[in-house]
Write a protein that holds these residues in place. Structure first.
Motif, PDB file in Angstrom:
ATOM      1  N   UNK A   1       0.841  -1.204   0.000  1.00  0.00           N
ATOM      2  CA  UNK A   1       0.000   0.000   0.000  1.00  0.00           C
ATOM      3  C   UNK A   1       0.876   1.254   0.000  1.00  0.00           C
ATOM      4  N   UNK A   2       1.907   1.256   0.836  1.00  0.00           N
ATOM      5  CA  UNK A   2       2.805   2.413   0.867  1.00  0.00           C
ATOM      6  C   UNK A   2       3.545   2.549  -0.466  1.00  0.00           C
ATOM      7  N   UNK A   3       3.957   1.405  -1.033  1.00  0.00           N
ATOM      8  CA  UNK A   3       4.664   1.460  -2.314  1.00  0.00           C
ATOM      9  C   UNK A   3       3.767   2.025  -3.417  1.00  0.00           C
ATOM     10  N   UNK A   4       2.537   1.523  -3.516  1.00  0.00           N
ATOM     11  CA  UNK A   4       1.647   1.995  -4.577  1.00  0.00           C
ATOM     12  C   UNK A   4       1.178   3.431  -4.349  1.00  0.00           C
ATOM     13  N   UNK A   5       1.119   3.861  -3.085  1.00  0.00           N
ATOM     14  CA  UNK A   5       0.700   5.228  -2.799  1.00  0.00           C
ATOM     15  C   UNK A   5       1.816   6.228  -3.062  1.00  0.00           C
ATOM     16  N   UNK A   6       3.057   5.829  -2.774  1.00  0.00           N
ATOM     17  CA  UNK A   6       4.161   6.783  -2.890  1.00  0.00           C
ATOM     18  C   UNK A   6       5.117   6.482  -4.036  1.00  0.00           C
ATOM     19  N   UNK A   7       5.069   5.275  -4.565  1.00  0.00           N
ATOM     20  CA  UNK A   7       5.991   4.821  -5.615  1.00  0.00           C
ATOM     21  C   UNK A   7       7.455   4.886  -5.156  1.00  0.00           C
ATOM     22  N   UNK A   8       7.661   4.706  -3.881  1.00  0.00           N
ATOM     23  CA  UNK A   8       9.002   4.677  -3.318  1.00  0.00           C
ATOM     24  C   UNK A   8       9.408   3.232  -3.088  1.00  0.00           C
ATOM     25  N   UNK A   9      10.552   2.844  -3.625  1.00  0.00           N
ATOM     26  CA  UNK A   9      11.018   1.461  -3.520  1.00  0.00           C
ATOM     27  C   UNK A   9      11.373   1.097  -2.073  1.00  0.00           C
ATOM     28  N   UNK A  10      11.748   2.067  -1.269  1.00  0.00           N
ATOM     29  CA  UNK A  10      12.138   1.790   0.110  1.00  0.00           C
ATOM     30  C   UNK A  10      11.004   1.196   0.932  1.00  0.00           C
ATOM     31  N   UNK A  11       9.764   1.317   0.452  1.00  0.00           N
ATOM     32  CA  UNK A  11       8.622   0.798   1.203  1.00  0.00           C
ATOM     33  C   UNK A  11       8.526  -0.724   1.118  1.00  0.00           C
ATOM     34  N   UNK A  12       9.068  -1.327   0.081  1.00  0.00           N
ATOM     35  CA  UNK A  12       8.962  -2.785  -0.079  1.00  0.00           C
ATOM     36  C   UNK A  12       9.671  -3.584   1.017  1.00  0.00           C
ATOM     37  N   UNK A  13      10.833  -3.162   1.487  1.00  0.00           N
ATOM     38  CA  UNK A  13      11.451  -3.921   2.590  1.00  0.00           C
ATOM     39  C   UNK A  13      10.641  -3.920   3.890  1.00  0.00           C
ATOM     40  N   UNK A  14       9.636  -3.060   3.985  1.00  0.00           N
ATOM     41  CA  UNK A  14       8.789  -3.075   5.182  1.00  0.00           C
ATOM     42  C   UNK A  14       8.052  -4.406   5.340  1.00  0.00           C
ATOM     43  N   UNK A  15       7.918  -5.148   4.247  1.00  0.00           N
ATOM     44  CA  UNK A  15       7.243  -6.445   4.309  1.00  0.00           C
ATOM     45  C   UNK A  15       8.014  -7.448   5.172  1.00  0.00           C
ATOM     46  N   UNK A  16       9.293  -7.192   5.371  1.00  0.00           N
ATOM     47  CA  UNK A  16      10.138  -8.111   6.141  1.00  0.00           C
ATOM     48  C   UNK A  16      10.100  -7.810   7.633  1.00  0.00           C
ATOM     49  N   UNK A  17       9.512  -6.704   8.028  1.00  0.00           N
ATOM     50  CA  UNK A  17       9.500  -6.311   9.444  1.00  0.00           C
ATOM     51  C   UNK A  17       8.887  -7.363  10.374  1.00  0.00           C
ATOM     52  N   UNK A  18       7.765  -8.015  10.010  1.00  0.00           N
ATOM     53  CA  UNK A  18       7.247  -9.045  10.927  1.00  0.00           C
ATOM     54  C   UNK A  18       8.212 -10.214  11.138  1.00  0.00           C
ATOM     55  N   UNK A  19       8.976 -10.556  10.116  1.00  0.00           N
ATOM     56  CA  UNK A  19       9.954 -11.640  10.261  1.00  0.00           C
ATOM     57  C   UNK A  19      11.073 -11.203  11.204  1.00  0.00           C
ATOM     58  N   UNK A  20      11.546  -9.986  11.033  1.00  0.00           N
ATOM     59  CA  UNK A  20      12.580  -9.474  11.923  1.00  0.00           C
ATOM     60  C   UNK A  20      12.072  -9.354  13.357  1.00  0.00           C
ATOM     61  N   UNK A  21      10.816  -8.953  13.499  1.00  0.00           N
ATOM     62  CA  UNK A  21      10.217  -8.872  14.832  1.00  0.00           C
ATOM     63  C   UNK A  21      10.135 -10.250  15.480  1.00  0.00           C
ATOM     64  N   UNK A  22       9.780 -11.265  14.706  1.00  0.00           N
ATOM     65  CA  UNK A  22       9.684 -12.624  15.256  1.00  0.00           C
ATOM     66  C   UNK A  22      11.055 -13.109  15.723  1.00  0.00           C
ATOM     67  N   UNK A  23      12.086 -12.846  14.941  1.00  0.00           N
ATOM     68  CA  UNK A  23      13.433 -13.255  15.337  1.00  0.00           C
ATOM     69  C   UNK A  23      13.875 -12.528  16.607  1.00  0.00           C
ATOM     70  N   UNK A  24      13.616 -11.218  16.660  1.00  0.00           N
ATOM     71  CA  UNK A  24      13.979 -10.457  17.855  1.00  0.00           C
ATOM     72  C   UNK A  24      13.219 -10.957  19.083  1.00  0.00           C
ATOM     73  N   UNK A  25      11.918 -11.196  18.921  1.00  0.00           N
ATOM     74  CA  UNK A  25      11.091 -11.629  20.043  1.00  0.00           C
ATOM     75  C   UNK A  25      11.519 -13.002  20.557  1.00  0.00           C
ATOM     76  N   UNK A  26      11.875 -13.897  19.637  1.00  0.00           N
ATOM     77  CA  UNK A  26      12.337 -15.223  20.057  1.00  0.00           C
ATOM     78  C   UNK A  26      13.621 -15.114  20.872  1.00  0.00           C
ATOM     79  N   UNK A  27      14.560 -14.266  20.408  1.00  0.00           N
ATOM     80  CA  UNK A  27      15.801 -14.076  21.155  1.00  0.00           C
ATOM     81  C   UNK A  27      15.543 -13.434  22.513  1.00  0.00           C
ATOM     82  N   UNK A  28      14.663 -12.461  22.532  1.00  0.00           N
ATOM     83  CA  UNK A  28      14.336 -11.762  23.779  1.00  0.00           C
ATOM     84  C   UNK A  28      13.699 -12.709  24.792  1.00  0.00           C
TER      85      UNK A  28
END
Length: 192
Positions: free
Chosen positions: A30-57
């Protein structure tokens, strides 16, 4: 008692990960299509990074609660005399997950000795850090080759050493993580 896995013990199974993954991907698109900014696509990986951080924590929190459980057990053992009575006292006072798992056995009317209770917990909860070591050293203490207090102290020392090693490893990873975070921020403006 049904066998519990380490993710269940950490509480990771209660989180709806599929919905978080889909929500993160949806938000990124949604952010990518609204702004056409490529930097928004890596936001899709945030839940995976959160899961890894939470497991370590939570793993770190579990290690600390096991250390506290062992400290309480060591104190109660000197007061109560037997391992089973000490485990009963610790389970009544300690809110840790290992104490909760032991409380389920005790509430069901467990009547064997404390060593058998720890061995049964070790087989029913695979992957629980240092529980197998505790069972082995407690068995050696019951055979007379080791003092029970010394067995608990050795397990606590090895657990504390493991926690220190994990902290040092995390500190060594900080520079590379900072580079990985800064690199896209520096590279994206040059590409677009």
């Amino acid at each position: 008692m049904a066998k519990a896995s380490l993710p269940e013990l950490l509480g990771m199974e209660k989180i709806p990960w599929l919905y978080l993954y889909l929500g993160g991907a949806g938000l990124a698109f949604v952010i990518y299509f609204a702004t056409r900014q490529v930097w928004a696509l890596p936001l899709a990986v945030l839940p995976i990074l959160y899961r890894l951080w939470l497991a370590r924590y939570r793993q770190r929190g579990l290690m600390q609660s096991i250390w506290q459980f062992l400290m309480d057990l060591r104190i109660r053992l000197t007061l109560r005399g037997t391992l089973l009575l000490a485990l009963q006292d610790v389970c009544a006072q300690n809110p840790s997950r290992i104490a909760q798992a032991l409380s389920k056995y005790l509430a069901a009317g467990y009547a064997e000795n404390g060593m058998a209770l720890l061995a049964r917990l070790d087989t029913d909860v695979p992957g629980l850090p240092f529980l197998g070591d505790l069972v082995t050293r407690t068995a050696a203490a019951q055979e007379g080759t080791l003092d029970m207090d010394q067995a608990l102290r050795q397990v606590m020392e090895s657990l504390q050493q493991e926690m220190k090693t994990a902290s040092r490893e995390q500190l060594q990873k900080i520079p590379s993580r900072l580079i990985l975070m800064a690199f896209p921020a520096l590279l994206m403006p040059a590409l677009f």
